[in-house]
Design a protein around this motif. Structure first.
Motif, mmCIF file in Angstrom:
data_model
loop_
_atom_site.group_PDB
_atom_site.id
_atom_site.type_symbol
_atom_site.label_atom_id
_atom_site.label_comp_id
_atom_site.label_asym_id
_atom_site.label_seq_id
_atom_site.Cartn_x
_atom_site.Cartn_y
_atom_site.Cartn_z
ATOM 1 N N SER A 200 -11.990 -0.168 7.505
ATOM 2 C CA SER A 200 -11.604 -0.557 6.716
ATOM 3 C C SER A 200 -10.724 -1.501 6.082
ATOM 4 O O SER A 200 -10.344 -1.430 5.092
ATOM 5 C CB SER A 200 -10.723 0.652 5.998
ATOM 6 O OG SER A 200 -9.859 0.903 6.693
ATOM 7 N N ILE A 201 -10.439 -2.312 6.855
ATOM 8 C CA ILE A 201 -9.503 -4.037 6.504
ATOM 9 C C ILE A 201 -10.055 -4.327 5.891
ATOM 10 O O ILE A 201 -9.029 -4.941 4.771
ATOM 11 C CB ILE A 201 -9.766 -5.196 8.142
ATOM 12 C CG1 ILE A 201 -8.990 -4.125 9.308
ATOM 13 C CG2 ILE A 201 -9.145 -6.585 7.887
ATOM 14 C CD1 ILE A 201 -7.453 -4.859 8.615
ATOM 15 N N PRO A 202 -11.266 -4.987 5.357
ATOM 16 C CA PRO A 202 -11.401 -5.603 3.954
ATOM 17 C C PRO A 202 -11.063 -5.236 2.876
ATOM 18 O O PRO A 202 -11.527 -5.513 1.961
ATOM 19 C CB PRO A 202 -13.247 -6.003 4.276
ATOM 20 C CG PRO A 202 -14.235 -5.827 5.572
ATOM 21 C CD PRO A 202 -12.635 -4.587 6.058
ATOM 22 N N ASP A 203 -11.212 -3.744 3.220
ATOM 23 C CA ASP A 203 -11.086 -3.375 1.698
ATOM 24 C C ASP A 203 -9.566 -3.399 1.186
ATOM 25 O O ASP A 203 -9.294 -2.338 0.360
ATOM 26 C CB ASP A 203 -11.637 -1.558 1.848
ATOM 27 C CG ASP A 203 -13.207 -1.354 1.769
ATOM 28 O OD1 ASP A 203 -13.362 -2.711 0.701
ATOM 29 O OD2 ASP A 203 -14.016 -1.117 1.964
ATOM 30 N N ARG A 204 -8.624 -3.184 2.148
ATOM 31 C CA ARG A 204 -7.388 -3.165 2.516
ATOM 32 C C ARG A 204 -6.340 -4.725 2.438
ATOM 33 O O ARG A 204 -6.063 -4.131 3.577
ATOM 34 C CB ARG A 204 -6.639 -1.674 2.956
ATOM 35 C CG ARG A 204 -7.735 -0.533 3.067
ATOM 36 C CD ARG A 204 -7.191 0.316 3.799
ATOM 37 N NE ARG A 204 -5.702 1.325 3.885
ATOM 38 C CZ ARG A 204 -6.101 2.101 5.147
ATOM 39 N NH1 ARG A 204 -6.672 2.333 5.523
ATOM 40 N NH2 ARG A 204 -4.360 2.533 4.875
ATOM 41 N N THR A 205 -6.140 -5.109 1.404
ATOM 42 C CA THR A 205 -5.300 -5.933 1.361
ATOM 43 C C THR A 205 -3.499 -6.520 1.269
ATOM 44 O O THR A 205 -3.855 -7.358 1.585
ATOM 45 C CB THR A 205 -6.059 -7.387 0.876
ATOM 46 O OG1 THR A 205 -5.941 -6.584 -0.420
ATOM 47 C CG2 THR A 205 -8.098 -7.635 0.904
ATOM 48 N N LEU A 206 -3.572 -4.915 0.898
ATOM 49 C CA LEU A 206 -2.083 -5.111 0.908
ATOM 50 C C LEU A 206 -1.900 -4.267 1.633
ATOM 51 O O LEU A 206 -2.080 -4.209 3.362
ATOM 52 C CB LEU A 206 -1.877 -3.906 -0.577
ATOM 53 C CG LEU A 206 -2.689 -3.795 -1.589
ATOM 54 C CD1 LEU A 206 -2.406 -2.357 -2.619
ATOM 55 C CD2 LEU A 206 -1.842 -4.481 -2.299
ATOM 56 N N LYS A 207 0.001 -4.922 1.865
ATOM 57 C CA LYS A 207 0.841 -4.524 2.922
ATOM 58 C C LYS A 207 1.446 -2.809 2.999
ATOM 59 O O LYS A 207 1.803 -2.823 1.708
ATOM 60 C CB LYS A 207 2.019 -6.135 2.655
ATOM 61 C CG LYS A 207 3.063 -5.352 4.544
ATOM 62 C CD LYS A 207 3.711 -6.483 3.867
ATOM 63 C CE LYS A 207 5.233 -6.359 4.548
ATOM 64 N NZ LYS A 207 5.643 -4.744 4.138
ATOM 65 N N PRO A 208 1.438 -2.521 4.131
ATOM 66 C CA PRO A 208 2.024 -1.115 4.103
ATOM 67 C C PRO A 208 4.015 -1.447 4.553
ATOM 68 O O PRO A 208 4.034 -2.631 4.686
ATOM 69 C CB PRO A 208 1.706 -0.115 5.830
ATOM 70 C CG PRO A 208 1.696 -1.416 6.225
ATOM 71 C CD PRO A 208 0.639 -2.711 5.317
ATOM 72 N N GLU B 291 0.554 -1.224 -0.124
ATOM 73 C CA GLU B 291 -0.306 -0.207 -0.345
ATOM 74 C C GLU B 291 0.696 0.960 -0.247
ATOM 75 O O GLU B 291 1.996 1.187 0.560
ATOM 76 C CB GLU B 291 -0.561 -0.261 1.790
ATOM 77 C CG GLU B 291 -2.093 0.632 0.747
ATOM 78 C CD GLU B 291 -2.537 0.870 2.680
ATOM 79 O OE1 GLU B 291 -3.667 1.155 2.668
ATOM 80 O OE2 GLU B 291 -2.760 -0.370 3.205
ATOM 81 N N PRO B 292 0.731 2.354 -0.355
ATOM 82 C CA PRO B 292 0.935 3.065 -0.728
ATOM 83 C C PRO B 292 1.594 3.791 0.578
ATOM 84 O O PRO B 292 2.046 5.114 0.534
ATOM 85 C CB PRO B 292 1.020 4.526 -1.428
ATOM 86 C CG PRO B 292 -0.684 4.137 -1.752
ATOM 87 C CD PRO B 292 -0.988 2.887 -1.096
ATOM 88 N N VAL B 293 1.721 3.566 1.408
ATOM 89 C CA VAL B 293 2.097 4.154 3.008
ATOM 90 C C VAL B 293 2.634 3.146 3.834
ATOM 91 O O VAL B 293 3.482 2.310 3.605
ATOM 92 C CB VAL B 293 0.681 4.537 4.625
ATOM 93 C CG1 VAL B 293 -0.029 5.408 3.528
ATOM 94 C CG2 VAL B 293 0.137 3.403 4.311
ATOM 95 N N THR B 294 3.529 3.683 5.231
ATOM 96 C CA THR B 294 4.345 3.538 5.604
ATOM 97 C C THR B 294 3.497 2.664 7.093
ATOM 98 O O THR B 294 2.525 2.945 7.497
ATOM 99 C CB THR B 294 5.762 3.826 5.958
ATOM 100 O OG1 THR B 294 5.087 5.144 7.533
ATOM 101 C CG2 THR B 294 6.151 4.506 5.261
ATOM 102 N N MET B 295 4.099 1.382 7.405
ATOM 103 C CA MET B 295 3.209 1.485 9.277
ATOM 104 C C MET B 295 3.211 2.542 10.042
ATOM 105 O O MET B 295 2.213 2.462 10.396
ATOM 106 C CB MET B 295 4.410 -0.097 9.316
ATOM 107 C CG MET B 295 3.114 -0.516 10.704
ATOM 108 S SD MET B 295 1.785 -0.885 10.072
ATOM 109 C CE MET B 295 0.879 -2.567 11.134
ATOM 110 N N LEU B 296 3.631 2.898 9.567
ATOM 111 C CA LEU B 296 4.079 4.761 11.250
ATOM 112 C C LEU B 296 2.653 5.422 10.940
ATOM 113 O O LEU B 296 2.427 5.820 11.161
ATOM 114 C CB LEU B 296 5.740 4.986 10.666
ATOM 115 C CG LEU B 296 6.756 4.592 10.615
ATOM 116 C CD1 LEU B 296 7.873 5.632 10.488
ATOM 117 C CD2 LEU B 296 6.378 4.672 12.255
#
Length: 197
Positions: A94-102, A50-55
C-alpha cells in the motif's frame, strides 16, 4: 490462559476518518516560516498526517497473518522461510497510495488489537527519535519488531532507512529480518511518490 485467542473478538467494520482533500497546504510557506530552524523540531501541519498513529500503522502488517499461519503448517524449512519473507514484504503493497506520515504517539502510549486469529500490542518507547516496539502472537507463531529510522534530506527527496529489525519464532525456527529503505521523491515540486530500496 491469557494467551488464548478469543472467538468473540469484535473487528471494526469502518476505517478511521479520511483526509479532507479540499484543504490546501503550501510547502513553500512552511519552508519560508522555518528558515534557519532545526527541522527535526518543527511542528508540521496536521494536513501532512494520515489519520492513524504509528502504533496502528505497525499493526497493519498483521493483515497478512495467514502467511505466518501457513509457515507454521509448512514442513519444508525453505518454504517456511519464504512465507516469513512474504509476510515481511507484502506489508509494503500500500506504500504508493499512502504518502502521508502517521502521527507520532506520545511516549508510553499503547495500542492493542485482539481478534480471533492473533493478539497484537505496540508501545511508543521513545518520542524523539520516534521508536515503536510491537509484539504479536497467533496459533504457532510469535512476532515482534521495533521501528527506528535514520533520515536524510537530499534536496528534492527524503530517505528513511529503518534501523529496527523484525523477529519471528515459528516452532523451533527463529528468523530475523530487516526492512527496505523508503525514499519520498518530489517533496517540494511535482507529485509526491515513494520508492522502496
Amino acid at each position: 490462559d491469557p494467551r488464548d485467542l478469543s472467538e468473540e473478538a469484535v473487528v471494526r467494520s469502518q476505517p478511521p476518518a479520511f483526509k479532507d482533500h479540499t484543504r490546501k497546504f503550501s510547502i513553500w510557506g512552511l519552508i519560508r516560516d522555518n528558515i534557519g530552524q532545526d527541522l527535526t523540531r518543527v511542528t508540521l501541519p496536521i494536513i501532512l498526517n494520515e489519520p492513524v498513529t504509528m502504533l496502528q500503522k505497525c499493526c497493519e502488517a498483521m493483515a497478512n497473518y495467514e502467511l505466518l499461519e501457513k509457515a507454521v503448517k509448512e514442513e519444508d524449512p525453505c518454504l517456511r522461510m519464504a512465507y516469513v519473507m512474504a509476510f515481511n514484504t507484502v506489508q509494503y503493497h500500500s506504500i504508493p497510495d499512502r504518502t502521508l506520515k502517521p502521527f507520532n504517539p506520545l511516549l508510553g502510549e499503547t495500542y492493542e488489537y485482539v481478534c480471533k486469529c492473533f493478539k497484537y500490542l505496540s508501545e511508543q518507547v521513545s518520542h524523539h527519535p520516534p521508536i515503536t516496539a510491537s509484539h504479536a502472537y497467533g496459533r504457532g507463531y510469535e512476532y515482534w519488531t521495533h521501528t527506528e529510522m535514520k533520515s536524510k534530506f537530499w534536496g528534492k527527496s527524503l530517505e528513511f532507512t529503518p534501523l529496527g529489525k523484525a523477529y519471528f519464532i515459528i516452532g523451533d525456527q527463529h528468523y530475523m529480518t530487516t526492512r527496505p529503505s523508503t525514499i519520498a521523491n518530489n517533496i517540494i515540486i511535482g507529485t509526491l511518490y515513494l520508492d522502496l530500496g
